[in-house]
Scaffold this motif. Structure first.
Motif, PDB file in Angstrom:
ATOM      1  N   GLN A  47      -3.832  -5.280 -41.696  1.00 50.13           N
ATOM      2  CA  GLN A  47      -3.755  -3.864 -41.332  1.00 50.13           C
ATOM      3  C   GLN A  47      -2.561  -3.156 -41.967  1.00 50.13           C
ATOM      4  OE1 GLN A  47      -5.928  -2.327 -38.634  1.00 50.13           O
ATOM      5  NE2 GLN A  47      -5.241  -0.622 -39.865  1.00 50.13           N
ATOM      6  N   TYR A  48      -1.402  -3.802 -41.907  1.00 49.05           N
ATOM      7  CA  TYR A  48      -0.178  -3.103 -42.295  1.00 49.05           C
ATOM      8  C   TYR A  48       0.411  -3.531 -43.634  1.00 49.05           C
ATOM      9  CZ  TYR A  48      -0.167  -0.860 -37.761  1.00 49.05           C
ATOM     10  OH  TYR A  48      -0.508  -0.084 -36.673  1.00 49.05           O
ATOM     11  N   THR A 106      -1.992  -0.688 -32.400  1.00 43.62           N
ATOM     12  CA  THR A 106      -1.574   0.624 -31.891  1.00 43.62           C
ATOM     13  C   THR A 106      -0.190   0.546 -31.251  1.00 43.62           C
ATOM     14  OG1 THR A 106      -3.891   1.231 -31.492  1.00 43.62           O
ATOM     15  CG2 THR A 106      -2.217   2.551 -30.391  1.00 43.62           C
ATOM     16  N   LEU A 107       0.075  -0.531 -30.542  1.00 44.70           N
ATOM     17  CA  LEU A 107       1.386  -0.693 -29.908  1.00 44.70           C
ATOM     18  C   LEU A 107       2.496  -0.798 -30.955  1.00 44.70           C
ATOM     19  CD1 LEU A 107       0.506  -3.205 -27.029  1.00 44.70           C
ATOM     20  CD2 LEU A 107       1.008  -0.771 -26.798  1.00 44.70           C
ATOM     21  N   VAL A 108       2.280  -1.615 -31.974  1.00 49.58           N
ATOM     22  CA  VAL A 108       3.325  -1.795 -32.991  1.00 49.58           C
ATOM     23  C   VAL A 108       3.395  -0.612 -33.952  1.00 49.58           C
ATOM     24  CG1 VAL A 108       3.119  -4.301 -32.854  1.00 49.58           C
ATOM     25  CG2 VAL A 108       1.873  -3.075 -34.624  1.00 49.58           C
ATOM     26  N   ALA A 109       2.379   0.262 -33.922  1.00 51.40           N
ATOM     27  CA  ALA A 109       2.359   1.427 -34.810  1.00 51.40           C
ATOM     28  C   ALA A 109       3.547   2.355 -34.569  1.00 51.40           C
ATOM     29  CB  ALA A 109       1.055   2.208 -34.633  1.00 51.40           C
ATOM     30  N   THR A 112       5.925   0.611 -36.984  1.00 50.29           N
ATOM     31  CA  THR A 112       5.474   0.347 -38.351  1.00 50.29           C
ATOM     32  C   THR A 112       5.022   1.606 -39.097  1.00 50.29           C
ATOM     33  OG1 THR A 112       3.260  -0.183 -37.511  1.00 50.29           O
ATOM     34  CG2 THR A 112       4.781  -2.018 -37.851  1.00 50.29           C
ATOM     35  N   VAL A 113       4.281   2.481 -38.431  1.00 54.20           N
ATOM     36  CA  VAL A 113       3.720   3.645 -39.130  1.00 54.20           C
ATOM     37  C   VAL A 113       4.809   4.575 -39.674  1.00 54.20           C
ATOM     38  CG1 VAL A 113       2.293   5.718 -38.889  1.00 54.20           C
ATOM     39  CG2 VAL A 113       1.499   3.538 -37.955  1.00 54.20           C
ATOM     40  N   PRO A 114       5.823   4.986 -38.888  1.00 56.81           N
ATOM     41  CA  PRO A 114       6.882   5.829 -39.466  1.00 56.81           C
ATOM     42  C   PRO A 114       7.586   5.159 -40.643  1.00 56.81           C
ATOM     43  CG  PRO A 114       6.984   5.887 -37.077  1.00 56.81           C
ATOM     44  CD  PRO A 114       6.010   4.817 -37.431  1.00 56.81           C
ATOM     45  N   LEU A 115       7.837   3.846 -40.549  1.00 60.40           N
ATOM     46  CA  LEU A 115       8.519   3.144 -41.637  1.00 60.40           C
ATOM     47  C   LEU A 115       7.647   3.094 -42.893  1.00 60.40           C
ATOM     48  CD1 LEU A 115      10.133   0.123 -39.727  1.00 60.40           C
ATOM     49  CD2 LEU A 115      11.303   2.135 -40.658  1.00 60.40           C
ATOM     50  N   LEU A 141       2.618   8.869 -31.161  1.00 61.25           N
ATOM     51  CA  LEU A 141       2.213   7.514 -30.791  1.00 61.25           C
ATOM     52  C   LEU A 141       2.754   7.112 -29.420  1.00 61.25           C
ATOM     53  CD1 LEU A 141       2.672   5.814 -34.271  1.00 61.25           C
ATOM     54  CD2 LEU A 141       0.512   6.070 -33.036  1.00 61.25           C
ATOM     55  N   VAL A 142       4.001   7.486 -29.139  1.00 58.20           N
ATOM     56  CA  VAL A 142       4.588   7.161 -27.837  1.00 58.20           C
ATOM     57  C   VAL A 142       3.823   7.864 -26.723  1.00 58.20           C
ATOM     58  CG1 VAL A 142       6.618   7.475 -26.368  1.00 58.20           C
ATOM     59  CG2 VAL A 142       6.883   6.598 -28.686  1.00 58.20           C
TER      60      VAL A 142
END
Length: 309
Positions: A47-48, A106-109, A112-115, A141-142
């Motif tokens: 995914q990432y 979704t939890l780790v997003a 991970t997503v901003p980075l 996301l939060v």
């Protein structure tokens, strides 16, 4: 550009979807999953690692303009969507793994997503007005994690209520995509007609290539074919409505319409391509099941006849 009403409806629907996703899980599911985390870890790598790089590479190779490159990289960095759970179910995949992957990604997003957006956006040379602030993404996301936690609480209090909300949330994931397509496409059909071939290659290709690479990464890391197909769908089917929501909260006017273009197109084509891939995967799953049954019957017959010989 989405209207104010469409943006509000999208936000509400996303909250319900996340509530449904939370209702599909219990705290015990996490404990069980973390005892045998390999499938989830393979899914997160797929995914990432695969998708963000794929989005960046396609934007670079196809020479997309900054607005469309921003939209493509955003969709590539998104976590998996609940729509993947629906397609996994119909493809006879491992539904529990799909749901867990969607939830964990979704939890780790939040981190991970901003980075990833910052890294690949900088690598692609996006600057100024086309930069999607990491803070905006993290805040969205939060906020969306709140209904997820509430959904898990509802599932713990009453399994029947949780299962009902889970079903509604999964179906609403498909409904959101159809809603976006039905409301946006008629207003922008001329833009669709004027769009060049590279944009369609990017929007269709990222989902298909994500599924292909996700499958073979999973196979290479020791997952069986059924789990690999599940990881494949989870990799290629991104959370398009979440990407659209982030864009509508970040941009306005003409710029919003330009950045939205690829996420909307992706949401349209991923339903079509995922349906075709699901039919193909379902056929393979059925063939494998029949082969296992035949092997089991053969083994049973040998065991019965052996003492008689």
């Amino acid at each position: 550009m989405l209207t104010e009403l469409e943006t509000t409806l999208l936000g509400v629907m996303m909250m319900v979807i996340m509530l449904g996703m939370g209702s599909s899980m219990t705290y015990r599911d996490f404990l069980i999953a973390f005892r045998r985390p390999k499938g989830i870890l393979v899914g997160l790598l797929s995914q990432y690692l695969i998708m963000p790089f794929l989005g960046y590479a396609l934007a670079l190779l196809l020479g997309l303009p900054p607005a469309m490159a921003a939209g493509l990289i955003l969709i590539a960095c998104m976590p998996g969507g609940t729509t993947s759970n629906v397609f996994t179910y119909f493809s006879k995949g491992v539904l529990a793994l799909s749901i867990m992957m969607t939830t964990v990604s979704t939890l780790v997003a939040v981190v991970t997503v901003p980075l990833l957006l910052s890294f690949y956006g900088g690598l692609a040379g996006l600057s100024g007005d086309y930069v999607i602030p990491a803070g905006n993404v993290a805040q969205v996301l939060v906020v969306l994690l709140v209904p997820t936690v509430i959904g898990m609480g509802l599932r713990k209090l009453n399994a029947n209520i949780g299962a009902t909300i889970e079903l509604i949330g999964s179906m609403l994931g498909v409904a959101v995509i159809l809603f976006l397509i039905g409301s946006w496409v008629p207003r922008n059909y001329q833009m669709l007609l004027d769009t060049g071939f590279p944009v369609y290659v990017a929007t269709i290709g990222i989902g298909l290539m994500g599924m292909l690479l996700g499958y073979w990464l999973a196979r290479g890391l020791g997952q069986d074919s059924n789990r690999a197909r599940t990881i494949s769908l989870e990799t290629g089917i991104q959370n398009g409505p979440l990407a659209v929501l982030i864009i509508t909260l970040t941009f306005s006017g003409t710029m919003q319409q330009e950045v939205l273009f690829i996420p909307i197109l992706y949401s349209l084509f991923i339903v079509i391509t995922s349906s075709l891939i699901t039919i193909w995967y379902r056929g393979h799953a059925t063939t494998e099941a029949l082969a296992r049954d035949a092997a089991g019957r053969f083994s049973f017959d040998v065991e019965i006849k052996a003492p008689l010989s």
